[in-house]
Design a protein around this motif. Structure first.
Motif, PDB file in Angstrom:
ATOM      1  N   CYS A 140      -0.753  -0.982   6.677  1.00  0.00           N
ATOM      2  CA  CYS A 140      -1.697  -0.343   5.754  1.00  0.00           C
ATOM      3  C   CYS A 140      -3.107  -0.333   6.322  1.00  0.00           C
ATOM      4  O   CYS A 140      -3.845   0.649   6.202  1.00  0.00           O
ATOM      5  N   CYS A 163       0.826  -1.196   0.000  1.00  0.00           N
ATOM      6  CA  CYS A 163       0.000   0.000   0.000  1.00  0.00           C
ATOM      7  C   CYS A 163       0.861   1.246   0.000  1.00  0.00           C
ATOM      8  O   CYS A 163       1.990   1.251   0.464  1.00  0.00           O
ATOM      9  N   ALA A 184      -3.301   6.361   0.655  1.00  0.00           N
ATOM     10  CA  ALA A 184      -4.328   5.967   1.632  1.00  0.00           C
ATOM     11  C   ALA A 184      -4.679   7.140   2.544  1.00  0.00           C
ATOM     12  O   ALA A 184      -5.855   7.413   2.819  1.00  0.00           O
TER      13      ALA A 184
END
Ligand SMILES: [Zn+2]
Length: 204
Positions: free
Chosen positions: A122, A61, A66
């Protein structure tokens, strides 16, 4: 007797008419209407992740992507976001912390996240961003005060965890867990949730 029966029947009929008219007028006034009880609003899951976060676990990730996505969903567009090596995070806050927030001269504040997925998996980037963002809101609300002054740190941390809990994102509530482990309550109190919720007006 026939006449008495007729009078009685007439009186009963009149009484029935009066009762029906009374019921009709009550109904018209709304007094007899049964309203559905409104559902209790749930204190969690007020935001929903746009995708399955489990699909974003592991080292693949991108913490920045994110975190940006999390902040956009929170309605935040001005906070500074920095993803740094763990050594840089360790240099600023107690060793082992995955992230921190701090006020900045422009008043918008800054969130710093570790890029080390062994420290900040993540799966927990989203809830960690929500926690740190709540600190940013606390700084905005108090004019960049010291959130930890006069023993207020623990309460500030609990409200930050509650700000995260409001999102419904994967649970990573270190301070709530710590309180519960020490014999305290499980989860946020209503007033703690209210405090986290009212801080959101400082989103920018
Ligand atoms: Zn915190």
């Amino acid at each position: 007797m026939k006449r008495a029966a007729a009078v009685l029947a007439a009186l009963l009929g009149l009484a029935a008419v009066i009762v029906v008219v009374a019921l009709l007028s009550l109904w018209a006034s709304g007094a007899l209407t049964v309203r559905a009880t409104p559902a209790l609003s749930r204190p969690v899951a007020e935001w929903t992740p746009v995708r399955d976060l489990d699909g974003a676990t592991g080292a693949q990730c991108d913490t920045t992507i994110a975190a940006d996505s999390a902040l956009a969903q929170l309605g935040e567009h001005h906070v500074g976001l920095f993803v740094r090596p763990q050594s840089a995070v360790d240099a600023a806050v107690p060793a082992g912390s995955a992230a921190y927030a701090e006020p900045t001269p422009d008043g918008f504040g800054r969130i710093v996240l570790s890029n080390d997925h062994t420290v900040l998996p993540c799966r927990y980037v989203w809830s960690t961003v929500a926690h740190e963002w709540t600190h940013v809101l606390q700084y905005r609300a108090c004019g960049s005060c010291d959130l930890y002054a006069d023993g207020r740190g623990p309460a500030a941390e609990i409200v930050a965890d509650c700000g995260s809990a409001l999102t419904g994102w994967p649970d990573y509530y270190p301070y709530l867990n710590e309180r519960q482990a020490a014999g305290g309550r499980d989860g946020c109190s209503r007033s703690e949730l209210d405090r986290a919720r009212e801080l959101r007006r400082w989103a920018r």
